[in-house]
Write a protein that holds these residues in place. Structure first.
Motif, PDB file in Angstrom:
ATOM      1  N   VAL A  28      22.674  54.384  38.225  1.00 46.07           N
ATOM      2  CA  VAL A  28      21.762  55.515  38.297  1.00 46.07           C
ATOM      3  C   VAL A  28      21.621  55.959  39.738  1.00 46.07           C
ATOM      4  O   VAL A  28      21.431  55.136  40.628  1.00 46.07           O
ATOM      5  CB  VAL A  28      20.381  55.136  37.714  1.00 46.07           C
ATOM      6  CG1 VAL A  28      19.419  56.311  37.808  1.00 46.07           C
ATOM      7  CG2 VAL A  28      20.530  54.666  36.290  1.00 46.07           C
ATOM      8  N   GLN A  29      21.727  57.281  39.952  1.00 47.22           N
ATOM      9  CA  GLN A  29      21.535  57.832  41.279  1.00 47.22           C
ATOM     10  C   GLN A  29      20.305  58.734  41.263  1.00 47.22           C
ATOM     11  O   GLN A  29      20.117  59.511  40.333  1.00 47.22           O
ATOM     12  CB  GLN A  29      22.743  58.678  41.694  1.00 47.22           C
ATOM     13  CG  GLN A  29      24.009  57.890  41.917  1.00 47.22           C
ATOM     14  CD  GLN A  29      25.145  58.809  42.324  1.00 47.22           C
ATOM     15  OE1 GLN A  29      25.103  60.006  42.079  1.00 47.22           O
ATOM     16  NE2 GLN A  29      26.151  58.234  42.944  1.00 47.22           N
ATOM     17  N   PRO A  30      19.480  58.663  42.275  1.00 48.04           N
ATOM     18  CA  PRO A  30      18.363  59.614  42.339  1.00 48.04           C
ATOM     19  C   PRO A  30      18.892  61.014  42.622  1.00 48.04           C
ATOM     20  O   PRO A  30      20.034  61.195  43.061  1.00 48.04           O
ATOM     21  CB  PRO A  30      17.514  59.089  43.486  1.00 48.04           C
ATOM     22  CG  PRO A  30      18.427  58.247  44.293  1.00 48.04           C
ATOM     23  CD  PRO A  30      19.458  57.701  43.355  1.00 48.04           C
ATOM     24  N   ALA A  31      18.081  62.012  42.376  1.00 43.67           N
ATOM     25  CA  ALA A  31      18.512  63.401  42.548  1.00 43.67           C
ATOM     26  C   ALA A  31      18.900  63.709  43.988  1.00 43.67           C
ATOM     27  O   ALA A  31      19.733  64.566  44.242  1.00 43.67           O
ATOM     28  CB  ALA A  31      17.410  64.342  42.083  1.00 43.67           C
ATOM     29  N   GLU A  32      18.318  62.994  44.948  1.00 41.70           N
ATOM     30  CA  GLU A  32      18.633  63.263  46.357  1.00 41.70           C
ATOM     31  C   GLU A  32      20.033  62.781  46.725  1.00 41.70           C
ATOM     32  O   GLU A  32      20.660  63.299  47.635  1.00 41.70           O
ATOM     33  CB  GLU A  32      17.612  62.581  47.279  1.00 41.70           C
ATOM     34  CG  GLU A  32      16.211  63.136  47.182  1.00 41.70           C
ATOM     35  CD  GLU A  32      15.451  62.588  45.986  1.00 41.70           C
ATOM     36  OE1 GLU A  32      15.828  61.513  45.472  1.00 41.70           O
ATOM     37  OE2 GLU A  32      14.488  63.245  45.558  1.00 41.70           O
ATOM     38  N   VAL A  33      20.531  61.774  46.025  1.00 39.86           N
ATOM     39  CA  VAL A  33      21.829  61.202  46.348  1.00 39.86           C
ATOM     40  C   VAL A  33      22.941  61.881  45.561  1.00 39.86           C
ATOM     41  O   VAL A  33      24.076  61.994  46.026  1.00 39.86           O
ATOM     42  CB  VAL A  33      21.820  59.676  46.060  1.00 39.86           C
ATOM     43  CG1 VAL A  33      23.182  59.054  46.308  1.00 39.86           C
ATOM     44  CG2 VAL A  33      20.774  59.009  46.914  1.00 39.86           C
ATOM     45  N   ALA A  34      22.642  62.361  44.365  1.00 36.03           N
ATOM     46  CA  ALA A  34      23.657  62.973  43.513  1.00 36.03           C
ATOM     47  C   ALA A  34      24.180  64.256  44.156  1.00 36.03           C
ATOM     48  O   ALA A  34      23.502  64.901  44.960  1.00 36.03           O
ATOM     49  CB  ALA A  34      23.067  63.274  42.140  1.00 36.03           C
ATOM     50  N   ASN A  35      25.400  64.634  43.787  1.00 35.22           N
ATOM     51  CA  ASN A  35      25.994  65.843  44.348  1.00 35.22           C
ATOM     52  C   ASN A  35      25.255  67.097  43.902  1.00 35.22           C
ATOM     53  O   ASN A  35      25.063  68.026  44.672  1.00 35.22           O
ATOM     54  CB  ASN A  35      27.462  65.942  43.946  1.00 35.22           C
ATOM     55  CG  ASN A  35      28.299  64.867  44.602  1.00 35.22           C
ATOM     56  OD1 ASN A  35      27.941  64.349  45.645  1.00 35.22           O
ATOM     57  ND2 ASN A  35      29.404  64.517  43.985  1.00 35.22           N
ATOM     58  N   TYR A  36      24.861  67.147  42.633  1.00 41.28           N
ATOM     59  CA  TYR A  36      24.177  68.305  42.080  1.00 41.28           C
ATOM     60  C   TYR A  36      22.957  67.816  41.315  1.00 41.28           C
ATOM     61  O   TYR A  36      23.016  66.830  40.594  1.00 41.28           O
ATOM     62  CB  TYR A  36      25.112  69.085  41.155  1.00 41.28           C
ATOM     63  CG  TYR A  36      26.390  69.478  41.849  1.00 41.28           C
ATOM     64  CD1 TYR A  36      26.401  70.502  42.782  1.00 41.28           C
ATOM     65  CD2 TYR A  36      27.567  68.794  41.599  1.00 41.28           C
ATOM     66  CE1 TYR A  36      27.568  70.849  43.442  1.00 41.28           C
ATOM     67  CE2 TYR A  36      28.735  69.138  42.249  1.00 41.28           C
ATOM     68  CZ  TYR A  36      28.729  70.167  43.169  1.00 41.28           C
ATOM     69  OH  TYR A  36      29.873  70.507  43.815  1.00 41.28           O
TER      70      TYR A  36
END
Length: 77
Positions: A28-36
């Motif tokens: 799981v990636q937080p929204a800040e780390v994800a590309n979009y």
């Protein structure tokens, strides 16, 4: 019955090991780390157009033409 119980216990333990083993952690990636942050942003990034679908009418009009016949009753009395 002993063999069936042994197979059931082995299957249950194997399933638990595969599903919840130490190598099976969610990525799981937080929204800040994800590309979009949204699916729409990812679609726009590759050049796709995102258009909403037309809402379905609440009451559909009756289709033109005759109504289909009722199927024959297969149960004979």
């Amino acid at each position: 019955m002993t063999v069936a119980s042994a197979v059931a216990v082995f299957g249950l333990l194997a399933m638990l090991l595969v599903d919840h083993g130490p190598w099976n952690h969610p990525q799981v990636q937080p929204a800040e780390v994800a590309n979009y942050q949204t699916t729409g942003a990812a679609a726009h990034a590759v050049g796709a157009q995102v258009t909403p679908t037309e809402p379905k009418r609440e009451i559909e009009p009756t289709p033109p033409g005759p109504k289909p016949a009722q199927p024959a009753d297969p149960v004979t009395r």
